[in-house]
Design a protein around this motif. Sequence first.
Motif, PDB file in Angstrom:
ATOM      1  N   UNK A  70       0.856  -1.187   0.000  1.00  0.00           N
ATOM      2  CA  UNK A  70       0.000   0.000   0.000  1.00  0.00           C
ATOM      3  C   UNK A  70       0.894   1.240   0.000  1.00  0.00           C
ATOM      4  N   UNK A  71       0.553   2.183  -0.889  1.00  0.00           N
ATOM      5  CA  UNK A  71       1.356   3.399  -0.993  1.00  0.00           C
ATOM      6  C   UNK A  71       0.839   4.431   0.016  1.00  0.00           C
ATOM      7  N   UNK A  72       1.743   4.978   0.822  1.00  0.00           N
ATOM      8  CA  UNK A  72       1.342   6.003   1.801  1.00  0.00           C
ATOM      9  C   UNK A  72       1.547   7.381   1.165  1.00  0.00           C
ATOM     10  N   UNK A  73       0.462   8.165   1.121  1.00  0.00           N
ATOM     11  CA  UNK A  73       0.514   9.434   0.390  1.00  0.00           C
ATOM     12  C   UNK A  73       0.053  10.580   1.289  1.00  0.00           C
ATOM     13  N   UNK A  74       0.925  11.540   1.517  1.00  0.00           N
ATOM     14  CA  UNK A  74       0.545  12.727   2.290  1.00  0.00           C
ATOM     15  C   UNK A  74       0.077  13.803   1.322  1.00  0.00           C
ATOM     16  N   UNK A  75      -0.998  14.487   1.671  1.00  0.00           N
ATOM     17  CA  UNK A  75      -1.541  15.478   0.742  1.00  0.00           C
ATOM     18  C   UNK A  75      -2.515  16.437   1.407  1.00  0.00           C
ATOM     19  N   UNK A  76      -2.630  17.605   0.758  1.00  0.00           N
ATOM     20  CA  UNK A  76      -3.686  18.543   1.154  1.00  0.00           C
ATOM     21  C   UNK A  76      -4.938  18.285   0.304  1.00  0.00           C
ATOM     22  N   UNK A  77      -4.848  17.319  -0.606  1.00  0.00           N
ATOM     23  CA  UNK A  77      -5.956  17.046  -1.534  1.00  0.00           C
ATOM     24  C   UNK A  77      -6.402  15.589  -1.452  1.00  0.00           C
TER      25      UNK A  77
END
Length: 212
Positions: free
Chosen positions: A118-125
């Motif tokens: 699973x790819x961990x993705x930080x974002x404001x969106x």
Amino acid sequence: MRCIWRGYAMIKIALPKGRLGLKVYSLFEEAGYKFEGMTEKTRRLVFENEELEMMCFWVKPYDVPVYVERGTADIGACGKDILMERKPDIYELADLNAGQCTIAVAGKNDFSDDASRTLRIATEFPNITREYYRRKGRMADIIPLRGSVEIAPVLGLSDVIVDIVETGATLRENNLRVIETICSISARLVANKSSYQFKREEITQIMRRVTG
Ligand code: PRP
């Protein structure tokens, strides 16, 4: 302040505070819509031009669609990213051809994807990100943040980020690189649906002059 509540006919404009807002405001000024004090470094947020029967106010970029959707502003300007993220029930009238940038996936310079994890993705969106990875059929753990997302992969909070890239300087300075570009974005002129119906002539004239 008398003028603000004076008349229904007054056109109310919500602009996004910050870099993009200043670019958009200069388009309004060039088109003849000037609001005294608008670019001065004060804490004041609401400005009016009695002669034009218009008022203009600064709000957080993410909040522009809220003011427009609820009719507190007849029109506004905000990035396409915010429209994609919030999906407000408002009209997108025109591309203002300002603030062109991209929404991209970025990671550390030595990032290599392991599709089995699973790819961990930080974002404001989070909504744009969820939709993007859903379409790709990729398992994604979305970590919503409110800014400075570039440090998330650097500190190990996430594998990658989904963020806005304009010059690329922020990525470079944090040893990150673009991995995939999701889409191009720019500032859009937006309108409240009933304002557009009842003040169409005034709004259309503003749109023509600001985009002309
Ligand atoms: C945006 C974006 C990046 C930066 C990209 O942040 O989130 O951090 O601009 O610009 P660049 O490619 O020219 O370096 P912004 O300055 O709007 O503030 P934020 O981090 O609070 O979102």
